[in-house]
Scaffold this motif. Structure first.
Motif, mmCIF file in Angstrom:
data_model
loop_
_atom_site.group_PDB
_atom_site.id
_atom_site.type_symbol
_atom_site.label_atom_id
_atom_site.label_comp_id
_atom_site.label_asym_id
_atom_site.label_seq_id
_atom_site.Cartn_x
_atom_site.Cartn_y
_atom_site.Cartn_z
ATOM 1 N N UNK A 244 0.835 -1.202 0.000
ATOM 2 C CA UNK A 244 0.000 0.000 0.000
ATOM 3 C C UNK A 244 0.869 1.252 0.000
ATOM 4 N N UNK A 245 1.935 1.220 0.778
ATOM 5 C CA UNK A 245 2.841 2.365 0.878
ATOM 6 C C UNK A 245 3.436 2.705 -0.489
ATOM 7 N N UNK A 246 3.888 1.699 -1.232
ATOM 8 C CA UNK A 246 4.493 1.947 -2.540
ATOM 9 C C UNK A 246 3.462 2.484 -3.529
ATOM 10 N N UNK A 247 2.295 1.866 -3.590
ATOM 11 C CA UNK A 247 1.252 2.346 -4.509
ATOM 12 C C UNK A 247 0.842 3.770 -4.175
ATOM 13 N N UNK A 248 0.716 4.055 -2.901
ATOM 14 C CA UNK A 248 0.338 5.406 -2.477
ATOM 15 C C UNK A 248 1.399 6.416 -2.897
ATOM 16 N N UNK A 249 2.678 6.055 -2.742
ATOM 17 C CA UNK A 249 3.762 6.958 -3.131
ATOM 18 C C UNK A 249 3.738 7.224 -4.637
ATOM 19 N N UNK A 250 3.559 6.186 -5.439
ATOM 20 C CA UNK A 250 3.505 6.355 -6.886
ATOM 21 C C UNK A 250 2.334 7.242 -7.298
ATOM 22 N N UNK A 251 1.173 7.022 -6.700
ATOM 23 C CA UNK A 251 0.014 7.860 -7.019
ATOM 24 C C UNK A 251 0.280 9.320 -6.667
ATOM 25 N N UNK A 252 0.925 9.552 -5.538
ATOM 26 C CA UNK A 252 1.204 10.916 -5.107
ATOM 27 C C UNK A 252 2.181 11.623 -6.036
ATOM 28 N N UNK A 253 3.265 10.946 -6.426
ATOM 29 C CA UNK A 253 4.268 11.611 -7.259
ATOM 30 C C UNK A 253 3.711 11.875 -8.658
ATOM 31 N N UNK A 254 2.858 10.999 -9.174
ATOM 32 C CA UNK A 254 2.241 11.230 -10.479
ATOM 33 C C UNK A 254 1.300 12.434 -10.416
ATOM 34 N N UNK A 255 0.440 12.462 -9.409
ATOM 35 C CA UNK A 255 -0.486 13.588 -9.272
ATOM 36 C C UNK A 255 0.258 14.896 -9.024
ATOM 37 N N UNK A 256 1.322 14.831 -8.221
ATOM 38 C CA UNK A 256 2.087 16.038 -7.894
ATOM 39 C C UNK A 256 2.776 16.603 -9.132
ATOM 40 N N UNK A 257 3.249 15.734 -10.016
ATOM 41 C CA UNK A 257 3.879 16.197 -11.251
ATOM 42 C C UNK A 257 2.885 16.966 -12.123
ATOM 43 N N UNK A 258 1.676 16.431 -12.255
ATOM 44 C CA UNK A 258 0.646 17.132 -13.029
ATOM 45 C C UNK A 258 0.285 18.470 -12.380
ATOM 46 N N UNK A 259 0.212 18.480 -11.045
ATOM 47 C CA UNK A 259 -0.109 19.718 -10.337
ATOM 48 C C UNK A 259 0.986 20.758 -10.534
ATOM 49 N N UNK A 260 2.253 20.345 -10.473
ATOM 50 C CA UNK A 260 3.361 21.273 -10.678
ATOM 51 C C UNK A 260 3.363 21.839 -12.097
ATOM 52 N N UNK A 261 3.073 21.002 -13.074
ATOM 53 C CA UNK A 261 3.050 21.468 -14.467
ATOM 54 C C UNK A 261 1.951 22.504 -14.683
ATOM 55 N N UNK A 262 0.797 22.271 -14.073
ATOM 56 C CA UNK A 262 -0.305 23.218 -14.215
ATOM 57 C C UNK A 262 -0.056 24.499 -13.427
ATOM 58 N N UNK A 263 0.566 24.376 -12.249
ATOM 59 C CA UNK A 263 0.784 25.535 -11.376
ATOM 60 C C UNK A 263 2.015 26.340 -11.766
ATOM 61 N N UNK A 264 3.037 25.654 -12.311
ATOM 62 C CA UNK A 264 4.297 26.318 -12.650
ATOM 63 C C UNK A 264 4.715 25.933 -14.072
ATOM 64 N N UNK A 265 3.967 26.363 -15.069
ATOM 65 C CA UNK A 265 4.264 25.962 -16.455
ATOM 66 C C UNK A 265 5.616 26.446 -16.963
ATOM 67 N N UNK A 266 6.238 27.393 -16.267
ATOM 68 C CA UNK A 266 7.520 27.922 -16.715
ATOM 69 C C UNK A 266 8.715 27.098 -16.221
ATOM 70 N N UNK A 267 8.478 26.033 -15.450
ATOM 71 C CA UNK A 267 9.578 25.182 -14.997
ATOM 72 C C UNK A 267 10.356 24.651 -16.191
ATOM 73 N N UNK A 268 11.670 24.521 -16.038
ATOM 74 C CA UNK A 268 12.504 24.055 -17.142
ATOM 75 C C UNK A 268 12.211 22.610 -17.501
ATOM 76 N N UNK A 269 11.810 21.799 -16.528
ATOM 77 C CA UNK A 269 11.391 20.431 -16.828
ATOM 78 C C UNK A 269 10.401 19.992 -15.759
ATOM 79 N N UNK A 270 9.703 18.898 -16.035
ATOM 80 C CA UNK A 270 8.655 18.437 -15.129
ATOM 81 C C UNK A 270 8.936 17.031 -14.610
ATOM 82 N N UNK A 271 10.226 16.701 -14.499
ATOM 83 C CA UNK A 271 10.629 15.454 -13.862
ATOM 84 C C UNK A 271 10.609 15.706 -12.353
ATOM 85 N N UNK A 272 9.469 15.459 -11.748
ATOM 86 C CA UNK A 272 9.206 15.860 -10.365
ATOM 87 C C UNK A 272 9.459 14.684 -9.430
#
Length: 403
Positions: A244-272
């Motif tokens: 559960x811990x691993x699946x939860x971590x993967x879900x969080x990092x995927x969602x966080x990457x999308x959130x960062x791209x939408x919130x900070x589109x000027x980032x040089x890359x989106x490898x979050x």
């Protein structure tokens, strides 16, 4: 105000930083072990990043799934592996200059501050002692969050403010194991750290640095890595809680990457990145929602055994890795050519019915919680080819033969 004036540090701040650099050169007694750890973490094939393919997940069920009920089963791509430093060439160049140039101090103000943060923590024995202490005692998840946030992650991040999941303060003791932190000051750091959308993956992050700068997922469970060489090795998930811990971590990092791209589109890359932390080790995940790249590191122990000594100092590899990850906005160079050509994670395919929600409708704070059924899987890794980015100027000349 001109850019040069805006970036120039005050005389007082510059003097304080220069004092830190000078003190480090005269007082730090373990430079050899630090240099060795830097080379091992960044260049050694025993500290790889493994690209992952998602086999199945519940990211697009048609109803909301909380992170705590997320399912994300993956398998590794084993043809190639990537050194940890390969996506941090900016950070590697900074560290390489620091280790190889006499009396080196960065001219760039941001890099100067970043290096000063690392040096200060390397010499912060009180924080080191606090982290060592939790190895000898039982700690709740909340207590572990507090001590890692207060005495480790916030000390290494340029954004030294942090928030912890406000639900966690009702699950455990708010006393810090160091014995010095005041409960009232720690309580002020609990806040709403929820991200996502009620129609897809969503939930609260354990520790959030700065204003959605980076985050850490904390748990009291441990992942056991088999000993020996990188080929072969496998991640053994010993029980349901670890899965559960691993699946939860993967879900969080995927969602966080999308959130960062939408919130900070000027980032040089989106490898979050995201760090998963237990009291014994760190494991780091990266997701790039632009190129659909998912990476996973091996576990990095927080402490090391010194032959012939009873002491257990902090692992410099863990310190450098955490410093690079927490400050990825400044130090991460993003995916390089070979990584861009690697097979994709296929999250876009699995999330297709809800992909537009992930791309445009994720929120920070005030996101509801729901639950669903769990689904888990195991990893099987075979011998890979070791791949270097072509633009890493400080790559060891004999790196292919050294390890």
């Amino acid at each position: 105000m001109a850019d040069s004036e805006r970036e120039a540090p005050s005389a007082c701040k510059r003097l304080k930083q220069d004092t830190i650099f000078e003190k480090f050169k005269t007082d730090f007694k373990d430079l050899g072990r630090l240099k060795s750890a830097y080379k091992s973490l960044c260049f050694d094939r025993r500290n790889p990043l493994i690209a992952q393919e998602i086999i199945s997940c519940n990211a697009a069920t048609g109803y909301g799934i909380s992170f705590s009920r997320a399912s994300c089963e993956t398998r590794p791509y084993t043809q190639e592996i990537y050194p940890f430093g390969s996506i941090f060439t900016d950070g590697i160049e900074l560290l390489n200059d620091f280790f190889t140039k006499t009396d080196y101090v960065p001219d760039n103000m941001t890099f100067r501050l970043l290096l000063a943060k690392l040096i200060h923590f390397l010499m912060d024995e009180k924080s080191h002692a606090a982290i060592r202490k939790i190895q000898r005692t039982d700690v709740s998840e909340t207590e572990l969050m507090i001590i890692l946030a207060e005495h480790f992650f916030s000390r290494l991040s340029l954004s030294n403010t942090y928030s912890m999941d406000h639900f966690a303060k009702y699950k455990g003791n708010l006393l810090c194991k160091c014995g010095s932190c005041k409960p009232e000051s720690l309580a002020a750091n609990f806040d709403d750290t929820s991200i996502g959308n009620r129609d897809c993956w969503h939930g609260s992050l354990d520790i959030l640095l700065g204003s959605t700068e980076s985050f850490i997922h904390v748990a009291s469970v441990e992942e056991e890595l088999s000993p020996g060489e990188i080929a072969p090795f496998e991640v053994k998930l010993k029980n349901v809680e670890e899965r559960r811990f691993r699946s939860q971590t993967l879900a969080q990092v995927i969602a966080f990457s999308f959130l960062q791209k939408a919130s900070h589109p000027s980032l040089e890359n989106f490898l979050i990145p995201c760090m998963a932390a237990t009291k014994k080790e760190l494991k780091i995940y990266f997701y790039d929602c632009k190129y659909d790249i998912l990476l996973e590191s091996r576990g990095i122990p927080l402490l090391v055994e010194i032959p012939g000594s009873n002491s257990q100092p902090l692992n410099f590899e863990a310190i450098i890795a955490a410093w690079l990850v927490l400050n990825y906005k400044y130090l991460c160079s993003g995916p390089f050519d070979s990584l861009l050509k690697a097979p994709k994670a296929n999250f876009f395919k699995h999330a297709e019915p809800c992909l537009e929600i992930y791309e445009k409708e994720l929120l920070y704070q005030h996101v509801g919680e729901q639950t669903t059924i769990l689904d888990y899987g195991f990893l099987d890794i075979t011998k890979p080819k070791f791949v270097w980015p072509s633009n890493l100027s400080c790559k060891p000349v004999d790196s292919e033969n050294e390890y």
